[in-house]
Enzyme design. Structure first.
Site, PDB file in Angstrom:
ATOM      1  N   HIS A  78       0.827  -1.220   0.000  1.00  0.00           N
ATOM      2  CA  HIS A  78       0.000   0.000   0.000  1.00  0.00           C
ATOM      3  C   HIS A  78       0.853   1.258   0.000  1.00  0.00           C
ATOM      4  CE1 HIS A  78       0.247   0.814   4.428  1.00  0.00           C
ATOM      5  NE2 HIS A  78       0.226  -0.500   4.554  1.00  0.00           N
ATOM      6  N   ASP A  80      -0.192   4.416   1.064  1.00  0.00           N
ATOM      7  CA  ASP A  80      -0.443   5.424   2.101  1.00  0.00           C
ATOM      8  C   ASP A  80       0.320   5.108   3.376  1.00  0.00           C
ATOM      9  OD1 ASP A  80      -2.144   3.135   2.433  1.00  0.00           O
ATOM     10  OD2 ASP A  80      -3.323   4.247   3.891  1.00  0.00           O
ATOM     11  N   ASP A 140       6.232   1.132   6.534  1.00  0.00           N
ATOM     12  CA  ASP A 140       4.866   0.643   6.361  1.00  0.00           C
ATOM     13  C   ASP A 140       4.154   1.612   5.428  1.00  0.00           C
ATOM     14  OD1 ASP A 140       2.340  -0.357   6.581  1.00  0.00           O
ATOM     15  OD2 ASP A 140       2.026   0.259   8.652  1.00  0.00           O
ATOM     16  N   GLU A 174      -4.975   1.997   2.616  1.00  0.00           N
ATOM     17  CA  GLU A 174      -5.031   0.762   3.404  1.00  0.00           C
ATOM     18  C   GLU A 174      -5.161   1.081   4.892  1.00  0.00           C
ATOM     19  OE1 GLU A 174      -3.412  -2.654   5.792  1.00  0.00           O
ATOM     20  OE2 GLU A 174      -2.753  -0.577   5.756  1.00  0.00           O
ATOM     21  N   GLU A 175      -4.456   2.112   5.327  1.00  0.00           N
ATOM     22  CA  GLU A 175      -4.409   2.417   6.767  1.00  0.00           C
ATOM     23  C   GLU A 175      -5.754   2.872   7.307  1.00  0.00           C
ATOM     24  OE1 GLU A 175      -2.088   1.546   8.526  1.00  0.00           O
ATOM     25  OE2 GLU A 175      -0.198   1.638   7.439  1.00  0.00           O
ATOM     26  N   ASP A 197       3.589  -6.609   3.736  1.00  0.00           N
ATOM     27  CA  ASP A 197       3.178  -5.534   4.646  1.00  0.00           C
ATOM     28  C   ASP A 197       3.359  -5.939   6.109  1.00  0.00           C
ATOM     29  OD1 ASP A 197       2.118  -3.083   5.390  1.00  0.00           O
ATOM     30  OD2 ASP A 197       0.038  -3.732   5.191  1.00  0.00           O
ATOM     31  N   HIS A 379       3.671   3.017  12.427  1.00  0.00           N
ATOM     32  CA  HIS A 379       2.681   4.055  12.769  1.00  0.00           C
ATOM     33  C   HIS A 379       3.175   5.089  13.763  1.00  0.00           C
ATOM     34  CE1 HIS A 379      -0.938   1.373  11.410  1.00  0.00           C
ATOM     35  NE2 HIS A 379       0.088   1.326  10.580  1.00  0.00           N
TER      36      HIS A 379
HETATM   37 ZN   LIG Z   1       0.849  -1.510   6.305  1.00  0.00          ZN
END
Ligand SMILES: [Zn+2]
Length: 410
Positions: A78, A80, A140, A174-175, A197, A379
């Site tokens: 992903h 984002d 990520d 995705e997030e 991921d 994150h």
């Molecule tokens: Zn991810």
């Protein structure tokens, strides 16, 4: 593998944070810009069927180089980054040959410490890429994108490695749980795929929660407090009684591994109406059904106890455990396992205590387990990745392509 790191460092300069409050897809302009750059990069690599659609999904294919039929497989990542931390002006730091101890992040007081993250003890001698303490890193999932493209580049460069059709897909948002929303499984063209991921080296995941949301809506009666005697029904009091009826031991803070939970994630409180928002999680379908029934039973009990006011319950399913869709095709997991072992990576199979796009794609007809990127602490500002782990992810992707071709060789 110079290209891999250069590529990754280039990708993290794009601010692609997704925005949950924006209901367009993609939810942020930065993702569009990044998608366009990836589209051009894939064209330049000479892949076929390179497309970018109106929602910024980027897809491409590397055609088979063998003369026997091999099922097309896919790799997905992903574009984002998480809304939980800024992804703007990411300034990566490379820590060569880490020798233990705290790593200062940037010029402030922020450190990456093995006291907080004991896994750093296992990484002595590795080369780390960290943040400067102000943003997340974006490993990520830009590490996943860099790893997939580098693996494709290696397959192109070395025609002696046999492979079938390899489909690649990069998704937005995705997030914020929308990465599968506009994913065209048929156009993608793979029989199964892997999201790249995951976290630390070796991670291989194909089980996730069955998930639902539950709204507990409490109805009261609002009256001026000065004249409320015998008339006011405070919905907040009803809501708090409900909260206390739920099992304290079955909450995220008290569960791990294969244990499910009820989580009160937010509340909107008022005298006339109060709403409690719960998420329900369980690895078993029957377990989730039992959780729904339990909540309904508590709502019924509370309604019986109340002389005034009422409670209602609205439950919606969110996503399901991909294990149901993956386990009937054991070769999907087996190929990932033997490829990791071939690359000297010990497969670490564990359940995902959440959901993934792969889970939703699995139920859309594309079984899709998750493979590691080599990253940690996603994150947040303590996110980091090892260069060695990224290289191992590339090797695993190349090997999965090769082993799949060899598996179907007559
Ligand atoms: Zn991810």
């Amino acid at each position: 593998m110079e290209n891999l790191i250069q590529r990754f460092l280039r990708y993290v300069t794009y601010d692609t944070q997704s925005k949950p409050k924006n209901h367009h897809c993609p939810s942020s302009a930065g993702q569009k810009v990044f998608a366009q750059a990836l589209y051009e990069e894939l064209l330049e690599l000479g892949l076929s069927d390179v497309t970018i659609d109106s929602h910024s999904y980027v897809m491409a294919k590397l055609k088979s180089n063998v003369d026997y039929p091999v099922p097309a497989i896919g790799f997905i990542a992903h574009m984002d980054t998480s809304p939980d931390a800024s992804g703007k002006h990411v300034v990566p730091q490379i820590v060569e040959n880490y020798q233990g101890g705290d790593i200062a992040l940037g010029k402030g007081d922020e450190v990456l410490s093995p006291i907080q993250y004991p896994e750093l003890h296992q990484l002595h001698g590795k080369n780390l890429i960290t943040t400067d303490g102000n943003t997340l890193l974006g490993a990520d999932n830009k590490a996943g994108i860099a790893e997939i493209i580098t693996a494709i580049e290696m397959l192109i460069a070395d025609p002696s490695i046999p492979h079938g059709d390899i489909c690649i897909g990069f998704t937005p948002d995705e997030e914020i749980g929308r990465g599968a929303n506009h994913f065209d499984v048929e156009k993608f063209g793979a029989e199964w795929a892997y999201t790249i991921d995951g976290g630390p080296v070796g991670e291989l995941e194909y089980e996730n929660f069955h998930a639902a949301t539950a709204e507990v809506i409490c109805h009261g009666v609002s009256v001026h407090p000065g004249t409320a005697k015998g008339k006011m029904v405070n919905a907040m009091h009803i809501a708090s009684r409900f909260v206390l009826m739920m099992p304290e031991e079955e909450t995220p803070q008290n569960t791990e591994g294969y244990e499910g939970f009820f989580h009160l994630s937010s509340a909107c409180m008022g005298v006339a109406k109060s709403q409690l928002d719960y998420i329900l999680r369980d690895f078993e379908r029957e377990g989730l059904a039992a959780r729904k029934a339990f909540m309904q039973q508590k709502v019924d009990e509370l309604n019986k106890q109340l002389s005034k006011g009422s409670v209602e319950l609205v439950i919606n399913d969110s996503y399901a455990n991909m294990k149901e869709m993956v386990e009937p095709h054991p070769h999907i997991i087996e190929l990932a396992k033997v490829s990791m072992e071939h690359c000297g990576v010990e497969p670490l199979i564990k359940p995902i205590r959440g959901g993934t796009d792969g889970a939703r794609l699995s139920f859309m007809g594309l079984p899709c387990p998750n493979i590691f990127t080599g990253g940690y602490n996603f994150h947040g500002i303590h996110e980091f990745i090892t260069i060695e782990g990224m290289e191992q992810a590339v090797s695993v992707i190349v090997t999965v392509a090769e082993k799949t071709a060899l598996h179907y060789k007559q």
